[in-house]
Design a protein around this motif. Sequence first.
Motif, PDB file in Angstrom:
ATOM      1  N   THR A 132      -4.120  -3.330   5.433  1.00  0.00           N
ATOM      2  CA  THR A 132      -4.853  -2.341   4.455  1.00  0.00           C
ATOM      3  C   THR A 132      -4.832  -2.964   2.831  1.00  0.00           C
ATOM      4  O   THR A 132      -5.883  -3.000   2.275  1.00  0.00           O
ATOM      5  CB  THR A 132      -4.223  -1.098   4.455  1.00  0.00           C
ATOM      6  OG1 THR A 132      -2.916  -1.257   4.242  1.00  0.00           O
ATOM      7  CG2 THR A 132      -4.418  -0.545   5.908  1.00  0.00           C
ATOM      8  N   ASN A 144       0.807  -1.373  -0.260  1.00  0.00           N
ATOM      9  CA  ASN A 144       0.089   0.011  -0.099  1.00  0.00           C
ATOM     10  C   ASN A 144       0.819   1.244  -0.003  1.00  0.00           C
ATOM     11  O   ASN A 144       1.637   1.537   0.894  1.00  0.00           O
ATOM     12  CB  ASN A 144      -0.979  -0.034   1.342  1.00  0.00           C
ATOM     13  CG  ASN A 144      -1.863   1.233   1.584  1.00  0.00           C
ATOM     14  OD1 ASN A 144      -1.808   1.897   0.682  1.00  0.00           O
ATOM     15  ND2 ASN A 144      -2.428   1.161   2.496  1.00  0.00           N
ATOM     16  N   THR A 194      -9.450   2.815  11.558  1.00  0.00           N
ATOM     17  CA  THR A 194      -8.069   2.514  12.234  1.00  0.00           C
ATOM     18  C   THR A 194      -8.151   2.733  13.980  1.00  0.00           C
ATOM     19  O   THR A 194      -7.761   2.133  14.671  1.00  0.00           O
ATOM     20  CB  THR A 194      -6.852   2.875  11.666  1.00  0.00           C
ATOM     21  OG1 THR A 194      -6.893   2.564  10.399  1.00  0.00           O
ATOM     22  CG2 THR A 194      -5.765   2.925  12.512  1.00  0.00           C
ATOM     23  N   GLU A 207     -13.095   3.658   3.538  1.00  0.00           N
ATOM     24  CA  GLU A 207     -11.806   4.408   3.378  1.00  0.00           C
ATOM     25  C   GLU A 207     -11.730   4.212   1.778  1.00  0.00           C
ATOM     26  O   GLU A 207     -12.085   3.135   0.838  1.00  0.00           O
ATOM     27  CB  GLU A 207     -10.714   3.450   3.884  1.00  0.00           C
ATOM     28  CG  GLU A 207     -10.798   3.448   5.335  1.00  0.00           C
ATOM     29  CD  GLU A 207      -9.876   2.406   6.332  1.00  0.00           C
ATOM     30  OE1 GLU A 207      -9.070   2.829   6.848  1.00  0.00           O
ATOM     31  OE2 GLU A 207     -10.186   1.192   5.653  1.00  0.00           O
ATOM     32  N   SER A 252      -3.648   9.427   4.105  1.00  0.00           N
ATOM     33  CA  SER A 252      -3.874   8.557   5.195  1.00  0.00           C
ATOM     34  C   SER A 252      -3.810   9.202   6.563  1.00  0.00           C
ATOM     35  O   SER A 252      -2.876  10.226   6.655  1.00  0.00           O
ATOM     36  CB  SER A 252      -3.011   7.533   5.073  1.00  0.00           C
ATOM     37  OG  SER A 252      -3.636   6.230   4.656  1.00  0.00           O
ATOM     38  N   PRO A 268       0.110   2.382   7.140  1.00  0.00           N
ATOM     39  CA  PRO A 268       0.045   1.177   6.985  1.00  0.00           C
ATOM     40  C   PRO A 268       1.252   0.512   7.539  1.00  0.00           C
ATOM     41  O   PRO A 268       2.158  -0.027   7.110  1.00  0.00           O
ATOM     42  CB  PRO A 268       0.002   0.906   5.417  1.00  0.00           C
ATOM     43  CG  PRO A 268       0.735   2.109   4.933  1.00  0.00           C
ATOM     44  CD  PRO A 268       0.762   3.015   5.844  1.00  0.00           C
ATOM     45  N   VAL A 308      -5.841   5.074   4.787  1.00  0.00           N
ATOM     46  CA  VAL A 308      -6.231   4.592   6.135  1.00  0.00           C
ATOM     47  C   VAL A 308      -7.038   5.829   6.642  1.00  0.00           C
ATOM     48  O   VAL A 308      -6.384   6.921   7.082  1.00  0.00           O
ATOM     49  CB  VAL A 308      -5.003   4.222   7.148  1.00  0.00           C
ATOM     50  CG1 VAL A 308      -5.563   3.606   8.216  1.00  0.00           C
ATOM     51  CG2 VAL A 308      -4.172   3.037   6.161  1.00  0.00           C
ATOM     52  N   TYR A 325      -9.748   3.641  -1.978  1.00  0.00           N
ATOM     53  CA  TYR A 325      -8.860   2.718  -2.283  1.00  0.00           C
ATOM     54  C   TYR A 325      -8.653   2.893  -3.960  1.00  0.00           C
ATOM     55  O   TYR A 325      -9.524   3.387  -4.939  1.00  0.00           O
ATOM     56  CB  TYR A 325      -8.971   1.334  -2.181  1.00  0.00           C
ATOM     57  CG  TYR A 325     -10.270   0.712  -2.780  1.00  0.00           C
ATOM     58  CD1 TYR A 325     -10.146   0.163  -4.311  1.00  0.00           C
ATOM     59  CD2 TYR A 325     -11.537   0.777  -2.532  1.00  0.00           C
ATOM     60  CE1 TYR A 325     -11.363  -0.278  -4.832  1.00  0.00           C
ATOM     61  CE2 TYR A 325     -12.687   0.367  -3.153  1.00  0.00           C
ATOM     62  CZ  TYR A 325     -12.611  -0.285  -4.273  1.00  0.00           C
ATOM     63  OH  TYR A 325     -13.540  -0.562  -4.927  1.00  0.00           O
TER      64      TYR A 325
END
Length: 341
Positions: free
Chosen positions: A255, A59, A210, A227, A174, A178, A206, A229
């Motif tokens: 992730t 990631n 989390t 989230e 993020s 990750p 992320v 992607y």
Amino acid sequence: MQAKDFDYYLPEELIAQCPLEKRDEARLMVLDRESGEIKHKIFKDIIDYLNPGDCLVLNDTRVLPARLIGEKEDTHGKIEFLLLKRIDKDTWETLVKPGKRAKIGTKFSFGEGELKAEVIDIGEEGSRIVKFEYEGIFEEVLDRLGQMPLPPYIKEKLEDKEQYQTVYSKEQGSAAAPTAGLHFTEELLQRIKDKGINLAFLTLHVGLGTFRPVKVEEIEEHHMHSEYYRMTKETAELINNTKKAGKRVIAVGTTSCRTLETIGNEAGEVREQSGWTDIFIYPGYKFRIVDALITNFHLPQSTLVMLVSALSGRDKIINAYNIAVKDKYRFFSFGDAMFIK
């Protein structure tokens, strides 16, 4: 299935407070998910468990310095913002502490007015939707004023922001790192490539999931926060070719695992795609893409312990975690690693 089924005892002193100077010298527990056999290695030994033709999926998200400390404009009361999700150019979903100071219409200031914010709405589970005002480029302002959003169990201040970034981080967005990828160095990645193992990159930013504990007794009732992607055509082709050749797709971190399983179809194929995922993986889930997983040691009763339990079985995971505690492994974000093969 109950959250308490995924509990284990963790002494506080085993929570890693800072990263190792040499990333790839963390400890590595190797768990055979079929037999339950456990071996104790050093992270750079991971290369011995990777075979030519395998594909490591990483990631490449980059952590924003998303923690902002400022003040309420009228009373000058201290406020803390954590940026979670960009809604549009200048509008973000945030966590605000103390939340009672952040009513709709309230204005805040950061860095002596270099950055200003107004609460325009209340989002999911008490988050705040905030509109920012500034001059110039937002990311540059954030880089000057923001701090790394380290998890609350890390008390020590980070000496260098890059310690909370993977060496291959690229796509900013993020609210947390990750962390399984923090163990890789550029030299180790080059050795892995030289052995004939392919590297594929995807992006998952992320977010709030989390930071959210499982608060329900029955885990099936837990809702994951979504989230963003993205998977490129190049990455999709590399993964599909790996599967066709009978080689392994190895996810680096939960992730990467969640992204692969979001995109993967029942035929075990992926395609170029972007979107939002709230996939929740727990025991009983049938993996479509992921054959093995590199991961860290996760919080008791967390969705991440549930995910790794889905891959190798709850009993094997809890046993491995109890052994890790007994052998004084380092836990959580800056801690040691596990390879589930």
